[in-house]
Design an enzyme around this catalytic site. Structure first.
Site, PDB file in Angstrom:
ATOM      1  N   GLN A  45       7.415  82.358  48.461  1.00 11.05           N
ATOM      2  CA  GLN A  45       7.211  81.197  47.589  1.00 11.05           C
ATOM      3  C   GLN A  45       8.327  81.101  46.547  1.00 11.05           C
ATOM      4  O   GLN A  45       8.699  82.084  45.913  1.00 11.05           O
ATOM      5  CB  GLN A  45       5.867  81.250  46.870  1.00 11.05           C
ATOM      6  CG  GLN A  45       5.576  79.883  46.242  1.00 11.05           C
ATOM      7  CD  GLN A  45       4.362  79.856  45.350  1.00 11.05           C
ATOM      8  OE1 GLN A  45       4.241  80.641  44.414  1.00 11.05           O
ATOM      9  NE2 GLN A  45       3.466  78.920  45.624  1.00 11.05           N
ATOM     10  N   GLY A  98      -7.299  83.613  47.079  1.00  6.50           N
ATOM     11  CA  GLY A  98      -6.584  84.334  46.038  1.00  6.50           C
ATOM     12  C   GLY A  98      -7.442  85.438  45.446  1.00  6.50           C
ATOM     13  O   GLY A  98      -7.567  86.526  46.010  1.00  6.50           O
ATOM     14  N   ARG A  99      -8.075  85.128  44.309  1.00  8.53           N
ATOM     15  CA  ARG A  99      -8.807  86.168  43.581  1.00  8.53           C
ATOM     16  C   ARG A  99      -9.887  86.832  44.414  1.00  8.53           C
ATOM     17  O   ARG A  99     -10.181  88.012  44.235  1.00  8.53           O
ATOM     18  CB  ARG A  99      -9.401  85.562  42.300  1.00  8.53           C
ATOM     19  CG  ARG A  99      -8.319  85.202  41.294  1.00  8.53           C
ATOM     20  CD  ARG A  99      -8.825  84.249  40.248  1.00  8.53           C
ATOM     21  NE  ARG A  99      -9.234  82.977  40.834  1.00  8.53           N
ATOM     22  CZ  ARG A  99      -9.816  81.994  40.175  1.00  8.53           C
ATOM     23  NH1 ARG A  99     -10.071  82.143  38.902  1.00  8.53           N
ATOM     24  NH2 ARG A  99     -10.145  80.860  40.780  1.00  8.53           N
ATOM     25  N   ASN A 128      -7.943  75.496  48.852  1.00  7.91           N
ATOM     26  CA  ASN A 128      -7.828  76.669  47.986  1.00  7.91           C
ATOM     27  C   ASN A 128      -8.633  76.482  46.705  1.00  7.91           C
ATOM     28  O   ASN A 128      -8.608  75.414  46.108  1.00  7.91           O
ATOM     29  CB  ASN A 128      -6.337  76.908  47.667  1.00  7.91           C
ATOM     30  CG  ASN A 128      -6.120  77.984  46.629  1.00  7.91           C
ATOM     31  OD1 ASN A 128      -5.474  77.758  45.613  1.00  7.91           O
ATOM     32  ND2 ASN A 128      -6.635  79.165  46.845  1.00  7.91           N
ATOM     33  N   GLY A 129      -9.326  77.565  46.336  1.00  9.01           N
ATOM     34  CA  GLY A 129     -10.049  77.565  45.064  1.00  9.01           C
ATOM     35  C   GLY A 129     -11.477  78.016  45.224  1.00  9.01           C
ATOM     36  O   GLY A 129     -12.248  77.405  45.968  1.00  9.01           O
ATOM     37  N   CYS A 158       2.033  75.966  39.602  1.00 12.36           N
ATOM     38  CA  CYS A 158       1.892  76.929  38.517  1.00 12.36           C
ATOM     39  C   CYS A 158       1.741  76.219  37.162  1.00 12.36           C
ATOM     40  O   CYS A 158       2.535  75.351  36.824  1.00 12.36           O
ATOM     41  CB  CYS A 158       3.093  77.871  38.488  1.00 12.36           C
ATOM     42  SG  CYS A 158       2.820  79.170  37.297  1.00 12.36           S
ATOM     43  N   LYS A 202       2.708  74.024  47.927  1.00 13.28           N
ATOM     44  CA  LYS A 202       1.381  74.359  47.380  1.00 13.28           C
ATOM     45  C   LYS A 202       1.234  73.638  46.054  1.00 13.28           C
ATOM     46  O   LYS A 202       2.068  73.790  45.164  1.00 13.28           O
ATOM     47  CB  LYS A 202       1.267  75.863  47.176  1.00 13.28           C
ATOM     48  CG  LYS A 202      -0.019  76.287  46.484  1.00 13.28           C
ATOM     49  CD  LYS A 202      -0.188  77.791  46.511  1.00 13.28           C
ATOM     50  CE  LYS A 202      -1.491  78.229  45.895  1.00 13.28           C
ATOM     51  NZ  LYS A 202      -1.419  78.321  44.439  1.00 13.28           N
TER      52      LYS A 202
HETATM   53  C1  LIG Z   1      -3.032  86.624  38.935  1.00 11.79           C
HETATM   54  C2  LIG Z   1      -2.697  85.319  39.602  1.00 11.79           C
HETATM   55  C3  LIG Z   1      -1.374  85.007  39.877  1.00 11.79           C
HETATM   56  C4  LIG Z   1      -1.056  83.797  40.503  1.00 11.79           C
HETATM   57  N1  LIG Z   1       0.253  83.542  40.832  1.00 11.79           N
HETATM   58  C5  LIG Z   1       0.548  82.427  41.544  1.00 11.79           C
HETATM   59  C6  LIG Z   1       1.875  82.192  42.016  1.00 11.79           C
HETATM   60  O1  LIG Z   1       2.773  83.006  41.796  1.00 11.79           O
HETATM   61  N2  LIG Z   1       2.106  81.048  42.727  1.00 11.79           N
HETATM   62  C7  LIG Z   1       1.118  80.136  42.994  1.00 11.79           C
HETATM   63  O2  LIG Z   1       1.369  79.119  43.644  1.00 11.79           O
HETATM   64  N3  LIG Z   1      -0.143  80.341  42.566  1.00 11.79           N
HETATM   65  C8  LIG Z   1      -0.455  81.460  41.881  1.00 11.79           C
HETATM   66  N4  LIG Z   1      -1.738  81.698  41.508  1.00 11.79           N
HETATM   67  C9  LIG Z   1      -2.785  80.741  41.929  1.00 11.79           C
HETATM   68  C10 LIG Z   1      -3.420  81.197  43.251  1.00 11.79           C
HETATM   69  O3  LIG Z   1      -2.486  81.200  44.301  1.00 11.79           O
HETATM   70  C11 LIG Z   1      -4.599  80.265  43.624  1.00 11.79           C
HETATM   71  O4  LIG Z   1      -4.106  78.975  43.802  1.00 11.79           O
HETATM   72  C12 LIG Z   1      -5.703  80.240  42.557  1.00 11.79           C
HETATM   73  O5  LIG Z   1      -5.994  81.544  42.104  1.00 11.79           O
HETATM   74  C13 LIG Z   1      -6.991  79.587  43.097  1.00 11.79           C
HETATM   75  O6  LIG Z   1      -7.449  80.262  44.229  1.00 11.79           O
HETATM   76  P1  LIG Z   1      -8.633  81.376  44.168  1.00 11.79           P
HETATM   77  O7  LIG Z   1      -9.829  80.730  43.513  1.00 11.79           O
HETATM   78  O8  LIG Z   1      -8.877  81.744  45.602  1.00 11.79           O
HETATM   79  O9  LIG Z   1      -8.128  82.509  43.341  1.00 11.79           O
HETATM   80  C14 LIG Z   1      -2.069  82.874  40.856  1.00 11.79           C
HETATM   81  C15 LIG Z   1      -3.405  83.198  40.554  1.00 11.79           C
HETATM   82  C16 LIG Z   1      -3.730  84.397  39.938  1.00 11.79           C
HETATM   83  C17 LIG Z   1      -5.180  84.712  39.667  1.00 11.79           C
END
Ligand SMILES: Cc1cc2nc3c(=O)[nH]c(=O)nc-3n(C[C@H](O)[C@H](O)[C@H](O)COP(=O)(O)O)c2cc1C
Length: 339
Positions: A83, A238-239, A214-215, A113, A152
């Site tokens: 990315q 993600g999380r 996503n989310g 972001c 994204k």
């Molecule tokens: C610690 C952390 C770091 C993240 N870093 C990025 C990143 O570098 N690039 C990005 O597009 N999204 C980043 N995100 C967002 C995640 O990719 C994702 O879109 C967001 O957490 C929602 O998905 P989830 O509910 O499954 O966590 C980050 C999220 C977290 C929690």
């Protein structure tokens, strides 16, 4: 009307560019989290694709991020998207050339972001405010990179500007081959629920492209729910995958009509040991090693009896060996109650 749920589309292979993914379950890019060890472990657990932490196009061009990328990937790592974040067309284009030279097969552009440091530079979700600029950037990246190109995004800048369906169309017309949509605005950061109706609108806006929803996917069964509600072809997690790579395995079991097998304490132990080995293979020094390992030692102890007390104690460990030993002992003791 697309309907991802009835056919478990997300568990099916996806042919994209010259690549074939075994399924459409994807580990999200997460800074300081989607490191080499987490990515390899997610793939072993079933993720069809993994995405790196976001890399600065500017730093790549300067050279510093290039060394980081070389150090934090291994030649055998495939089904990997790198990315990129950036705001300037020229820099992003040059970064694409560089990554292409290094054999990268998939680049994902960060349009989501919400961190002020990114926004001040006009990158991340700041780009959602200038959709036409996104079109120009994606077109230029498309011309300079022959691998798979994806974007994204968030649902928009704020509640008054939830323009993800429009941005998705622009990105698709400019040459993006896959879209991930995190159903929150930049203003929401991580608050509230991800908006699944908005995700569905993005799916419908670009019927020719695979869209990843996503989310808030925190359990394997959420994969069923989010695809049913949005019609998305796949899911980015993600999380929900932090400390729980088994979420991928669980979702694939569901698709195969098999029961979900919760991880045993032995699974956690084996996985933690693997993290430790992988981290040791790339960390520059013991400080870096212990810092990354703390995150997983903490994550794998979640939900186990005595976990909270363990975390307070273990986080004080100053070297990786001590931390691994403490975690191993904690997990061994937790075994009779939780396995
Ligand atoms: C610690 C952390 C770091 C993240 N870093 C990025 C990143 O570098 N690039 C990005 O597009 N999204 C980043 N995100 C967002 C995640 O990719 C994702 O879109 C967001 O957490 C929602 O998905 P989830 O509910 O499954 O966590 C980050 C999220 C977290 C929690």
């Amino acid at each position: 009307m697309p309907d991802g749920s009835s056919s478990h589309q997300w568990a099916k292979p996806l042919r994209i560019g010259g690549l074939e993914l075994p399924n459409r379950l994807v580990l999200a890019p997460m800074s300081s989290v989607s490191t080499l060890s987490a990515r390899l472990i997610a793939q072993t657990a079933g993720a069809g694709l993994v995405v790196t932490e976001t890399l600065s196009a500017c730093a790549l061009v300067r050279g510093s991020e290039r060394r980081h990328l070389q150090r934090s990937t291994v030649p055998s790592e495939d089904r990997l998207a790198v990315q990129l974040f950036g705001a300037k067309l020229e820099t992003l284009t040059e970064a694409c050339w560089l990554l292409s030279d290094q054999g990268v097969q998939w680049i994902d552009l960060n349009l989501g972001c919400p961190v002020p440091k990114f926004l001040r530079k006009g990158a991340g979700s700041a780009l959602m405010r200038t959709p036409l600029e996104i079109g120009r950037i994606v077109e230029a990246m498309r011309r300079s990179f022959h691998g798979v190109l994806s974007v994204k995004m968030r649902s928009g800048w704020d509640a008054r500007s939830r323009n993800a369906p429009e941005v998705a169309q622009i990105a698709a017309n400019a040459g993006a081959q896959l879209i991930t949509i995190h159903g929150r605005t930049r203003a929401q950061q991580y608050r509230g629920r991800a908006d699944r109706q908005l995700i569905r609108r993005v799916v419908e806006a670009v019927p020719e492209l695979p869209v990843l929803a996503n989310g808030d996917v925190t359990e394997a069964t959420d994969v069923l729910a989010i695809t049913a509600e949005t019609g998305a072809a796949g899911v980015m997690i993600g999380r929900g995958a932090i400390g729980n790579p088994w979420i991928f395995e669980g979702a694939l079991s569901l698709a195969a009509g098999k029961p979900i097998r919760p991880p045993t304490v032995a699974d956690r132990m084996v996985t933690l040991e693997r993290h430790a080995e992988l981290i040791a293979s790339v960390a520059r020094d013991d400080r870096e090693r212990v810092r990354e390992l703390r995150r997983y030692a903490s994550a794998y102890s979640k939900g186990l009896p005595g976990g909270r007390h363990f975390r307070v104690h273990a986080m004080k460990a100053e070297d990786a060996e001590t931390l691994v030993t403490l975690t191993r002992n904690f997990l061994a003791d937790a075994r009779p109650e939780a396995a």
